[in-house]
Write an enzyme that holds these catalytic residues in place. Structure first.
Site, PDB file in Angstrom:
ATOM      1  N   LYS A   1       2.925  -2.426   2.270  1.00 34.44           N
ATOM      2  CA  LYS A   1       1.890  -3.444   2.078  1.00 34.44           C
ATOM      3  C   LYS A   1       2.140  -4.108   0.719  1.00 34.44           C
ATOM      4  CE  LYS A   1      -1.925  -3.970  -0.003  1.00 34.44           C
ATOM      5  NZ  LYS A   1      -1.814  -5.388  -0.367  1.00 34.44           N
TER       6      LYS A   1
ATOM      7  N   GLY B   1      -1.565  -7.688   3.729  1.00 35.86           N
ATOM      8  CA  GLY B   1      -3.025  -7.685   3.846  1.00 35.86           C
ATOM      9  C   GLY B   1      -3.661  -7.373   2.513  1.00 35.86           C
TER      10      GLY B   1
ATOM     11  N   GLY C   1      -5.982  -5.172  -0.281  1.00 38.21           N
ATOM     12  CA  GLY C   1      -6.094  -3.764  -0.665  1.00 38.21           C
ATOM     13  C   GLY C   1      -7.216  -3.051   0.061  1.00 38.21           C
ATOM     14  N   PRO C   2      -8.431  -3.620   0.030  1.00 37.00           N
ATOM     15  CA  PRO C   2      -9.556  -2.912   0.664  1.00 37.00           C
ATOM     16  C   PRO C   2      -9.394  -2.717   2.176  1.00 37.00           C
ATOM     17  CG  PRO C   2     -10.358  -4.555  -0.889  1.00 37.00           C
ATOM     18  CD  PRO C   2      -8.874  -4.760  -0.780  1.00 37.00           C
TER      19      PRO C   2
ATOM     20  N   VAL D   1      -5.988  -3.198   4.366  1.00 36.21           N
ATOM     21  CA  VAL D   1      -4.719  -2.551   4.743  1.00 36.21           C
ATOM     22  C   VAL D   1      -4.385  -1.396   3.785  1.00 36.21           C
ATOM     23  CG1 VAL D   1      -2.235  -2.911   5.031  1.00 36.21           C
ATOM     24  CG2 VAL D   1      -3.856  -4.603   5.903  1.00 36.21           C
ATOM     25  N   GLY D   2      -4.569  -1.637   2.472  1.00 33.33           N
ATOM     26  CA  GLY D   2      -4.263  -0.574   1.500  1.00 33.33           C
ATOM     27  C   GLY D   2      -5.134   0.649   1.722  1.00 33.33           C
TER      28      GLY D   2
ATOM     29  N   GLU E   1       1.950   4.566 -10.156  1.00 36.38           N
ATOM     30  CA  GLU E   1       2.560   3.863 -11.299  1.00 36.38           C
ATOM     31  C   GLU E   1       1.525   2.841 -11.735  1.00 36.38           C
ATOM     32  OE1 GLU E   1       5.368   4.188 -12.877  1.00 36.38           O
ATOM     33  OE2 GLU E   1       6.777   5.216 -11.548  1.00 36.38           O
TER      34      GLU E   1
ATOM     35  N   CYS F   1       4.007  -4.106 -16.905  1.00 34.42           N
ATOM     36  CA  CYS F   1       3.215  -2.894 -17.169  1.00 34.42           C
ATOM     37  C   CYS F   1       3.635  -2.239 -18.483  1.00 34.42           C
ATOM     38  CB  CYS F   1       3.370  -1.920 -16.018  1.00 34.42           C
ATOM     39  SG  CYS F   1       5.079  -1.618 -15.591  1.00 34.42           S
TER      40      CYS F   1
ATOM     41  N   GLU G   1      -5.608  -3.291 -21.102  1.00 35.80           N
ATOM     42  CA  GLU G   1      -4.413  -3.999 -20.658  1.00 35.80           C
ATOM     43  C   GLU G   1      -4.791  -5.442 -20.336  1.00 35.80           C
ATOM     44  OE1 GLU G   1      -2.813  -3.150 -16.685  1.00 35.80           O
ATOM     45  OE2 GLU G   1      -0.843  -3.002 -17.619  1.00 35.80           O
TER      46      GLU G   1
HETATM   47  P1  NAD Z   1      -3.817  -4.255  -8.195  1.00 31.35           P
HETATM   48  O1  NAD Z   1      -4.200  -2.849  -8.433  1.00 31.35           O
HETATM   49  O2  NAD Z   1      -4.864  -5.279  -8.139  1.00 31.35           O
HETATM   50  O3  NAD Z   1      -3.014  -4.373  -6.819  1.00 31.35           O
HETATM   51  C1  NAD Z   1      -1.872  -3.582  -6.551  1.00 31.35           C
HETATM   52  C2  NAD Z   1      -1.786  -3.350  -5.048  1.00 31.35           C
HETATM   53  O4  NAD Z   1      -2.871  -2.507  -4.664  1.00 31.35           O
HETATM   54  C3  NAD Z   1      -1.916  -4.624  -4.222  1.00 31.35           C
HETATM   55  O5  NAD Z   1      -1.044  -4.542  -3.111  1.00 31.35           O
HETATM   56  C4  NAD Z   1      -3.360  -4.582  -3.783  1.00 31.35           C
HETATM   57  O6  NAD Z   1      -3.618  -5.287  -2.595  1.00 31.35           O
HETATM   58  C5  NAD Z   1      -3.557  -3.086  -3.578  1.00 31.35           C
HETATM   59  N1  NAD Z   1      -4.948  -2.628  -3.619  1.00 31.35           N
HETATM   60  C6  NAD Z   1      -5.990  -3.154  -4.289  1.00 31.35           C
HETATM   61  N2  NAD Z   1      -7.116  -2.439  -4.042  1.00 31.35           N
HETATM   62  C7  NAD Z   1      -6.765  -1.431  -3.213  1.00 31.35           C
HETATM   63  C8  NAD Z   1      -7.464  -0.348  -2.595  1.00 31.35           C
HETATM   64  N3  NAD Z   1      -8.785  -0.175  -2.779  1.00 31.35           N
HETATM   65  N4  NAD Z   1      -6.783   0.509  -1.806  1.00 31.35           N
HETATM   66  C9  NAD Z   1      -5.449   0.345  -1.615  1.00 31.35           C
HETATM   67  N5  NAD Z   1      -4.738  -0.658  -2.146  1.00 31.35           N
HETATM   68  C10 NAD Z   1      -5.378  -1.538  -2.949  1.00 31.35           C
HETATM   69  O7  NAD Z   1      -2.717  -4.596  -9.289  1.00 31.35           O
HETATM   70  P2  NAD Z   1      -1.963  -5.981  -9.528  1.00 31.35           P
HETATM   71  O8  NAD Z   1      -2.926  -6.905 -10.192  1.00 31.35           O
HETATM   72  O9  NAD Z   1      -1.266  -6.410  -8.302  1.00 31.35           O
HETATM   73  O10 NAD Z   1      -0.833  -5.516 -10.562  1.00 31.35           O
HETATM   74  C11 NAD Z   1      -1.051  -5.400 -11.913  1.00 31.35           C
HETATM   75  C12 NAD Z   1      -1.229  -3.953 -12.305  1.00 31.35           C
HETATM   76  O11 NAD Z   1      -0.120  -3.183 -11.876  1.00 31.35           O
HETATM   77  C13 NAD Z   1      -1.270  -3.784 -13.810  1.00 31.35           C
HETATM   78  O12 NAD Z   1      -2.243  -2.842 -14.160  1.00 31.35           O
HETATM   79  C14 NAD Z   1       0.109  -3.247 -14.134  1.00 31.35           C
HETATM   80  O13 NAD Z   1       0.214  -2.556 -15.339  1.00 31.35           O
HETATM   81  C15 NAD Z   1       0.376  -2.394 -12.961  1.00 31.35           C
HETATM   82  N6  NAD Z   1       1.812  -2.163 -12.816  1.00 31.35           N
HETATM   83  C16 NAD Z   1       2.327  -0.925 -13.088  1.00 31.35           C
HETATM   84  C17 NAD Z   1       3.699  -0.705 -13.004  1.00 31.35           C
HETATM   85  C18 NAD Z   1       4.322   0.633 -13.278  1.00 31.35           C
HETATM   86  O14 NAD Z   1       5.463   0.838 -12.894  1.00 31.35           O
HETATM   87  N7  NAD Z   1       3.642   1.551 -13.922  1.00 31.35           N
HETATM   88  C19 NAD Z   1       4.536  -1.754 -12.650  1.00 31.35           C
HETATM   89  C20 NAD Z   1       3.969  -3.003 -12.396  1.00 31.35           C
HETATM   90  C21 NAD Z   1       2.609  -3.197 -12.464  1.00 31.35           C
END
Ligand code: NAD
Length: 477
Positions: free
Chosen positions: A170, A201, A203-204, A206-207, A245, A279, A383
């Site tokens: 996803k 899809g 997050g809320p 498909v995730g 991550e 990140c 962040e």
């Molecule tokens: P996000 O958490 O908003 O979304 C990440 C993914 O999670 C998306 O695919 C989203 O649809 C999904 N998601 C959201 N809510 C969910 C839920 N309730 N259940 C399951 N899936 C859900 O993050 P973002 O804005 O896409 O990315 C930025 C963040 O990612 C920053 O905090 C960044 O530091 C972190 N990041 C970490 C690394 C690492 O390797 N540590 C690398 C890149 C980004």
């Protein structure tokens, strides 16, 4: 305009059971450049069933054949290089040169790396009277963010497939187009049906369905701490493995013998990398009180050389170009953090919260440097994920380490010093998953991941492969 109307399940492009779609927006022009279906929990059920059914055969496919598939995908993906570059520059806003070297460049190298790694990996060892065997964990749900969209997908999909796992991906709903390129390539190469499935899809929906699904053995998640915690909660009832991550607020510690010019180059590139949407960005620069002004002057001078650019333009200087933020919502969030910094008493040395005058269109944020930042301020703790560097002073080395370790995060860090041994000593005291000394280059074969609330797993290299393995002990008579 790339309008996709299918998702990918069991080796075929099929319709989603739902009717929702999401538009993909060009970060610089604000034009709609594509759309994809937003999948449903019924789509997740079908994709997981396909992945489950494919697991027995794929996990028993000899390693050299799995490695050959990886190499074939790597070659076919390389043929799509220009498409990957232009797609990611539009979706994310990364300048073309950054998309070429980093976004696409890193994504292409992993296929050969993991093919070679898995071919040489010792899946069995003898411990006394036990044969200890490593086996693929099963069906993996990969949930990924938008900032390095293809590379972070690949950091999960490649080792999972190499290990013998099957995958449901996803991707981020903000940047799904690159995932379609990858899926087209996996299809073209003829990966067996069900081994890889794509359900785009939200997050809320498909995730969450993937995280809770009883037939998913592991969720490999990259994204925010907020969503990572939601995934963990949803996964708890089925006790599946959850690899996280997450975000960071990484400190770059400048020791008092470091050269200001070298410090400035690394500090600016390290914090503004990919518009600060990284990140592991080094967003807190810790300078010694005794030489504070020299370092501040050098950093502000270097930061003022950074140009905002059209991501599609041919620019040559990767160190001094920056595109827009990936989305309007995110641009607003970053601008709000800058306002908060001013409100809480930090001093703007460069930039600010307003839309840059030269770029009235596009989700641009001015490269921003704050001085007089104290460790308790919001901009020193949270962040921001944008081009905002906070310069903080410290009194002595102990104080520097205390400030560096004084957030909920522990993803990355850096130390600058004329004395590498001294820098190593400080690096060892930092509670983070990686530390770069004097600009030590990113190493895609070394483990990457966070301490504390930055995560609980390691991706890349051997460690990245082992995340997708179970361990079995067979006691011999
Ligand atoms: P996000 O958490 O908003 O979304 C990440 C993914 O999670 C998306 O695919 C989203 O649809 C999904 N998601 C959201 N809510 C969910 C839920 N309730 N259940 C399951 N899936 C859900 O993050 P973002 O804005 O896409 O990315 C930025 C963040 O990612 C920053 O905090 C960044 O530091 C972190 N990041 C970490 C690394 C690492 O390797 N540590 C690398 C890149 C980004």
């Amino acid at each position: 305009m790339k309008a996709y109307d299918s998702i990918y399940i069991n080796g075929a492009w099929v319709s989603s059971t739902g009717t929702d779609t999401a538009e993909v927006v060009d970060s610089a022009t604000e034009a709609v450049i594509g759309s994809v279906p937003m999948g449903t929990s019924a789509d997740v059920d079908a994709a997981v069933a396909a992945a489950r059914a494919a697991f027995d055969s794929w996990s028993n496919t000899p390693v050299d054949i799995r490695a050959k598939y990886l190499r074939d995908v790597g070659a076919a993906l390389t043929a799509r290089y220009d498409d990957i570059v232009s797609t990611i520059s539009a979706e994310v806003g990364s300048p073309k040169i950054f998309s070429q070297f980093v976004q696409a460049g890193l994504s292409l190298g992993e296929w050969e790396s993991f093919a070679a790694l898995v071919e040489n990996y010792e899946f069995e060892q003898t411990v006394g009277n036990s044969l200890v065997v490593r086996e693929p964990i099963g069906v993996v749900a990969a949930i990924t963010p938008w900032n390095y969209p293809l590379y972070l997908i690949i950091c999960k999909v490649v080792p999972a497939l190499a290990a013998g796992c099957t995958v449901v991906l996803k991707p981020s709903e903000i940047t799904p187009l690159n995932a379609y390129i990858l899926t087209e390539v996996l299809h073209e190469v003829g990966l067996p049906a069900g081994v890889f499935n794509l359900v785009p899809g939200t997050g809320p929906v498909v995730g969450a369905a993937l995280s809770a699904h009883p037939e998913v053995d592991m969720v490999s998640f990259t994204g925010s701490g907020r969503a990572g915690a939601e995934v963990t909660k949803a996964a708890a009832a089925t006790v599946k493995r959850v690899g996280l991550e997450l975000g960071g607020k990484s400190a770059n510690i400048v020791l008092d013998d470091a050269d200001p010019t070298a410090v400035a180059m690394g500090a600016v590139f390290g914090s503004f990398i990919n518009g600060g949407q990284t990140c592991s960005a080094l967003t807190r620069l810790l300078v010694p009180e005794s030489r504070k002004q020299e370092y501040i002057d050098a950093v502000v001078e270097e930061a003022s050389k950074v140009q905002l650019v059209d991501p599609a333009a041919d620019e040559m200087d990767i160190f001094h170009v920056m595109g827009p933020m990936s989305s309007k919502v995110h641009q607003g969030r970053v601008q709000e953090f800058i306002r908060k910094g001013i409100e809480e008493g930090a001093t703007l040395a460069l930039g600010g919260p307003d839309q840059p005058a030269d770029f009235p269109t596009g989700f641009y944020v001015q490269p921003t440097v704050f001085v007089d930042v104290t460790p308790d301020m919001t901009i020193a703790q949270e962040e921001i994920f944008g081009p905002v560097l906070s310069i903080i002073t410290y009194t002595d080395e102990d104080n520097a380490v205390e400030i560096a370790n004084g957030t909920i995060y522990g993803l990355a860090g850096a130390v600058q010093s004329a004395d590498v041994e001294r820098a190593k000593g400080v690096a060892r005291r930092m509670r983070t998953g990686q530390v770069d000394i004097n600009g030590g280059a990113f190493n895609p074969a070394a483990p990457f991941g966070g301490y504390k609330q930055s995560g609980n797993t390691r991706e890349r290299g051997r460690w990245g492969l082992e995340e997708f393995l179970e361990t079995k002990s067979i006691q011999l008579p």
